[in-house]
Design a protein around this motif. Structure first.
Motif, mmCIF file in Angstrom:
data_model
loop_
_atom_site.group_PDB
_atom_site.id
_atom_site.type_symbol
_atom_site.label_atom_id
_atom_site.label_comp_id
_atom_site.label_asym_id
_atom_site.label_seq_id
_atom_site.Cartn_x
_atom_site.Cartn_y
_atom_site.Cartn_z
ATOM 1 N N THR A 1 0.871 -1.087 -0.149
ATOM 2 C CA THR A 1 0.094 -0.240 -0.131
ATOM 3 C C THR A 1 1.036 1.260 0.173
ATOM 4 N N VAL A 2 0.676 1.942 -1.060
ATOM 5 C CA VAL A 2 1.926 3.154 -1.089
ATOM 6 C C VAL A 2 1.388 4.104 0.029
ATOM 7 N N GLY A 3 2.294 4.644 0.831
ATOM 8 C CA GLY A 3 2.147 5.334 1.765
ATOM 9 C C GLY A 3 1.624 4.727 3.105
ATOM 10 N N ASP A 4 1.661 3.447 2.965
ATOM 11 C CA ASP A 4 1.490 2.611 4.028
ATOM 12 C C ASP A 4 0.048 2.983 4.780
ATOM 13 N N SER A 5 -0.194 2.914 6.143
ATOM 14 C CA SER A 5 -1.421 3.230 6.589
ATOM 15 C C SER A 5 -2.041 4.457 6.278
ATOM 16 N N GLY A 6 -1.067 5.606 5.723
ATOM 17 C CA GLY A 6 -1.793 6.717 5.248
ATOM 18 C C GLY A 6 -2.145 6.944 3.915
ATOM 19 N N GLY A 7 -1.874 5.873 3.230
ATOM 20 C CA GLY A 7 -2.007 5.856 1.763
ATOM 21 C C GLY A 7 -1.347 6.990 0.902
ATOM 22 N N TRP A 8 -1.683 7.069 -0.373
ATOM 23 C CA TRP A 8 -1.265 7.797 -1.344
ATOM 24 C C TRP A 8 -1.584 9.559 -0.890
ATOM 25 N N ARG A 9 -0.544 10.176 -0.615
ATOM 26 C CA ARG A 9 -0.831 11.624 0.051
ATOM 27 C C ARG A 9 0.451 12.317 -0.496
ATOM 28 N N PHE A 10 0.245 13.612 0.043
ATOM 29 C CA PHE A 10 1.525 14.583 -0.037
ATOM 30 C C PHE A 10 2.851 13.959 0.768
ATOM 31 N N TYR A 11 3.703 14.277 0.186
ATOM 32 C CA TYR A 11 5.197 13.996 0.652
ATOM 33 C C TYR A 11 5.472 12.322 0.676
ATOM 34 N N ALA A 12 4.764 11.850 -0.526
ATOM 35 C CA ALA A 12 4.938 10.220 -0.944
ATOM 36 C C ALA A 12 6.419 9.899 -1.377
ATOM 37 N N GLU A 13 6.950 11.020 -1.940
ATOM 38 C CA GLU A 13 8.158 10.894 -2.717
ATOM 39 C C GLU A 13 9.377 9.736 -2.041
ATOM 40 N N GLY A 14 9.338 9.780 -0.717
ATOM 41 C CA GLY A 14 10.524 8.956 -0.221
ATOM 42 C C GLY A 14 9.937 7.421 0.171
ATOM 43 N N TRP A 15 8.577 7.297 0.021
ATOM 44 C CA TRP A 15 7.956 6.003 0.659
ATOM 45 C C TRP A 15 8.789 4.711 0.374
ATOM 46 N N ALA A 16 9.241 4.442 -0.910
ATOM 47 C CA ALA A 16 9.697 3.260 -1.408
ATOM 48 C C ALA A 16 10.974 3.110 -0.874
ATOM 49 N N GLU B 1 -3.670 16.367 -10.057
ATOM 50 C CA GLU B 1 -4.430 17.563 -9.612
ATOM 51 C C GLU B 1 -3.526 18.864 -9.410
ATOM 52 N N PRO B 2 -3.656 19.990 -9.929
ATOM 53 C CA PRO B 2 -3.034 21.131 -9.879
ATOM 54 C C PRO B 2 -2.118 21.279 -8.458
ATOM 55 N N GLY B 3 -0.756 21.625 -8.642
ATOM 56 C CA GLY B 3 -0.183 21.611 -7.433
ATOM 57 C C GLY B 3 0.366 20.412 -6.629
ATOM 58 N N HIS B 4 -0.425 19.080 -6.672
ATOM 59 C CA HIS B 4 -0.156 18.136 -5.905
ATOM 60 C C HIS B 4 1.349 17.559 -6.010
ATOM 61 N N CYS B 5 1.364 17.332 -7.384
ATOM 62 C CA CYS B 5 2.738 17.040 -7.485
ATOM 63 C C CYS B 5 3.972 17.613 -7.049
ATOM 64 N N LYS B 6 3.943 18.992 -7.096
ATOM 65 C CA LYS B 6 5.001 19.885 -6.598
ATOM 66 C C LYS B 6 5.243 19.868 -5.350
ATOM 67 N N ALA B 7 3.901 19.524 -4.495
ATOM 68 C CA ALA B 7 3.971 19.472 -3.113
ATOM 69 C C ALA B 7 4.380 17.798 -2.852
ATOM 70 N N GLY B 8 4.897 17.164 -3.577
ATOM 71 C CA GLY B 8 5.680 15.860 -3.321
ATOM 72 C C GLY B 8 4.662 14.781 -3.359
ATOM 73 N N MET B 9 3.431 14.833 -3.950
ATOM 74 C CA MET B 9 2.924 13.936 -4.303
ATOM 75 C C MET B 9 2.952 12.968 -5.609
ATOM 76 N N LYS B 10 4.186 12.493 -5.411
ATOM 77 C CA LYS B 10 4.725 11.613 -6.503
ATOM 78 C C LYS B 10 5.489 10.800 -6.127
ATOM 79 N N LEU B 11 5.749 9.611 -6.712
ATOM 80 C CA LEU B 11 6.563 8.426 -6.365
ATOM 81 C C LEU B 11 7.418 7.862 -7.559
ATOM 82 N N ALA B 12 8.686 7.580 -7.358
ATOM 83 C CA ALA B 12 9.408 6.728 -8.165
ATOM 84 C C ALA B 12 9.697 5.353 -7.551
ATOM 85 N N VAL B 13 9.538 4.296 -8.268
ATOM 86 C CA VAL B 13 9.772 3.013 -7.784
ATOM 87 C C VAL B 13 10.327 2.232 -8.749
ATOM 88 N N ARG B 14 11.564 1.454 -8.162
ATOM 89 C CA ARG B 14 12.423 0.723 -8.964
ATOM 90 C C ARG B 14 12.095 -0.769 -8.476
#
Length: 134
Positions: free
Chosen positions: A42-57, A119-132
């Motif tokens: 689950t991306v973001g663990d119990s918090g789910g897909w949210r802002f500042y998700a970048e470092g989740w992986a 959604e406008p502004g969400h990615c720039k606020a860190g709602m993005k994820l890179a997974v290898r």
């Protein structure tokens, strides 16, 4: 006269045949095991897909065949798989498919995968994820 044992050559062959069958079945079960071991994350663990998700992986060993589940409020967020350029710039390429169910599942292939909220502004606020996936 030579003494005869309790068994015979035929019984020995039957035992060897049964042992070979056990080894073959064991091999087949073990070779199928990696298919059944795909992990679900689950991306973001119990918090789910949210802002500042970048470092989740970070620190997770994610493999090809594993499944990412994006859980989020579909009224205010979405998920789009994008390329590296779109990920870095937080732009949404024309024709990109946006997932909007709030419980989107993605099975990973080997390589690096990039996801953003469109959604406008969400990615720039860190709602993005890179997974290898290895």
């Amino acid at each position: 006269m030579a003494a005869r044992g309790r068994g015979s050559a035929c019984n020995g062959a039957a035992v060897l045949g049964a042992a070979a069958a056990v080894v073959i079945v064991g091999f087949l079960v073990m070779s199928a095991a990696p298919l059944a071991e795909a992990a679900r994350y689950t991306v973001g663990d119990s918090g789910g897909w949210r802002f500042y998700a970048e470092g989740w992986a970070k620190g997770k060993t994610i493999r090809a065949g594993d499944v990412l589940e994006f859980k989020y409020n579909a009224v205010v967020h979405d998920v789009a798989a994008v390329d590296l350029a779109a990920y870095r710039s937080c732009t949404v390429p024309k024709g990109v498919r946006k997932m909007r169910s709030g419980r989107d599942k993605v099975t990973l292939r080997k390589g690096t995968h990039y996801f953003i909220c469109t959604e406008p502004g969400h990615c720039k606020a860190g709602m993005k994820l890179a997974v290898r996936a290895i």
